[in-house]
Design a protein around this motif. Structure first.
Motif, PDB file in Angstrom:
ATOM      1  N   ASP A  45     -10.634 -25.761 -43.003  1.00 28.66           N
ATOM      2  CA  ASP A  45     -10.230 -24.725 -43.961  1.00 28.66           C
ATOM      3  C   ASP A  45      -9.192 -25.258 -44.950  1.00 28.66           C
ATOM      4  OD1 ASP A  45     -11.920 -22.918 -42.830  1.00 28.66           O
ATOM      5  OD2 ASP A  45     -10.381 -21.935 -41.599  1.00 28.66           O
ATOM      6  N   ASP A  46      -8.395 -26.233 -44.529  1.00 32.77           N
ATOM      7  CA  ASP A  46      -7.369 -26.803 -45.411  1.00 32.77           C
ATOM      8  C   ASP A  46      -7.973 -27.735 -46.458  1.00 32.77           C
ATOM      9  OD1 ASP A  46      -5.455 -25.457 -44.011  1.00 32.77           O
ATOM     10  OD2 ASP A  46      -4.817 -27.182 -42.796  1.00 32.77           O
ATOM     11  N   ILE A  47      -9.174 -28.250 -46.235  1.00 34.14           N
ATOM     12  CA  ILE A  47      -9.781 -29.215 -47.159  1.00 34.14           C
ATOM     13  C   ILE A  47     -10.554 -28.446 -48.224  1.00 34.14           C
ATOM     14  CG2 ILE A  47     -11.416 -31.120 -47.361  1.00 34.14           C
ATOM     15  CD1 ILE A  47     -10.878 -31.780 -44.471  1.00 34.14           C
ATOM     16  N   SER A  48     -10.317 -28.868 -49.480  1.00 32.53           N
ATOM     17  CA  SER A  48     -11.057 -28.240 -50.578  1.00 32.53           C
ATOM     18  C   SER A  48     -12.433 -28.892 -50.706  1.00 32.53           C
ATOM     19  CB  SER A  48     -10.274 -28.391 -51.895  1.00 32.53           C
ATOM     20  OG  SER A  48     -10.239 -29.759 -52.255  1.00 32.53           O
ATOM     21  N   ARG A  49     -13.292 -28.276 -51.510  1.00 34.70           N
ATOM     22  CA  ARG A  49     -14.633 -28.819 -51.693  1.00 34.70           C
ATOM     23  C   ARG A  49     -14.570 -30.190 -52.367  1.00 34.70           C
ATOM     24  NH1 ARG A  49     -19.665 -26.195 -51.767  1.00 34.70           N
ATOM     25  NH2 ARG A  49     -19.502 -24.139 -50.885  1.00 34.70           N
ATOM     26  N   LEU A  50     -13.719 -30.339 -53.279  1.00 33.08           N
ATOM     27  CA  LEU A  50     -13.611 -31.607 -53.996  1.00 33.08           C
ATOM     28  C   LEU A  50     -13.149 -32.718 -53.054  1.00 33.08           C
ATOM     29  CD1 LEU A  50     -13.836 -32.942 -56.774  1.00 33.08           C
ATOM     30  CD2 LEU A  50     -11.434 -32.384 -57.142  1.00 33.08           C
ATOM     31  N   ALA A  51     -12.176 -32.430 -52.194  1.00 35.70           N
ATOM     32  CA  ALA A  51     -11.685 -33.436 -51.240  1.00 35.70           C
ATOM     33  C   ALA A  51     -12.771 -33.759 -50.211  1.00 35.70           C
ATOM     34  CB  ALA A  51     -10.435 -32.929 -50.545  1.00 35.70           C
TER      35      ALA A  51
END
Length: 188
Positions: free
Chosen positions: A133-139
């Motif tokens: 949940d902490d990771i964005s789509r871009l990352a």
């Protein structure tokens, strides 16, 4: 020594006849042929009597064997029916025992799984969900691109098969400094 006489008249008549030489003639023996015929007839009679006796014994033996065979068949049938009755009584009991054992083992497995889920899986899943949940789509797409390129680079350099177990091996990270070697017989 005086002669004892029980029937004086009979003795006197025998003595008188002896004196006259007029004793009754002894029965003449039958002629020889007649005697031989009588012997043959007697032998035949004995033989037929013997044969009848043998047939009677054989019939008794056959009857005894048939009775024993019938008794054995009856005994076998009674034993078979007893086994069938026992089977009819035993099978439901065994089935119920086996189903109880199976149910008990399934309950133990469910309890172990529930305990494992509560103490191991759910905390790990919560931790993974928090990290994801902490990771964005871009990352996330950047990490995926880096992992794919590392994989391809390591595949080009020498293979992705570990020769032996390495506790530092991390399957999600394809670092080239970890030596991957192809098994023998595989092209590099």
């Amino acid at each position: 020594m005086p002669l004892r006489v029980y029937n004086a008249e009979l003795v006197e008549s025998i003595v008188a006849l002896a004196a006259k030489n007029a004793l009754p003639p002894l029965p003449e023996s039958p002629p020889r042929k007649k005697r031989e015929n009588q012997k043959v007839l007697r032998r035949r009679a004995l033989r037929t009597e013997h044969e009848l006796h043998q047939k009677n014994l054989a019939q008794k033996r056959v009857a005894r064997k048939q009775a024993e065979a019938q008794e054995a068949a009856d005994s076998w049938e009674s034993r078979l029916s007893a086994v069938k009755k026992e089977r009819q009584l035993l099978l439901p009991e065994v089935d119920s025992m086996l189903s109880a054992i199976h149910f008990g083992s399934r309950q133990k497995i469910r309890a172990k799984h529930q305990k494992w889920s509560e103490s191991v899986f759910e905390p790990m899943q919560d931790e993974i969900n928090d990290k994801v949940d902490d990771i964005s789509r871009l990352a996330l797409s950047r990490r995926h691109h880096l992992a794919s390129s590392a994989f391809l680079e390591c595949a080009r350099k020498g293979g992705l098969y570990l020769a032996q177990h390495n506790p530092e091996y991390e399957p999600t990270m394809f670092n080239c400094y970890v030596r991957y070697s192809a098994p023998k017989g595989q092209p590099k």
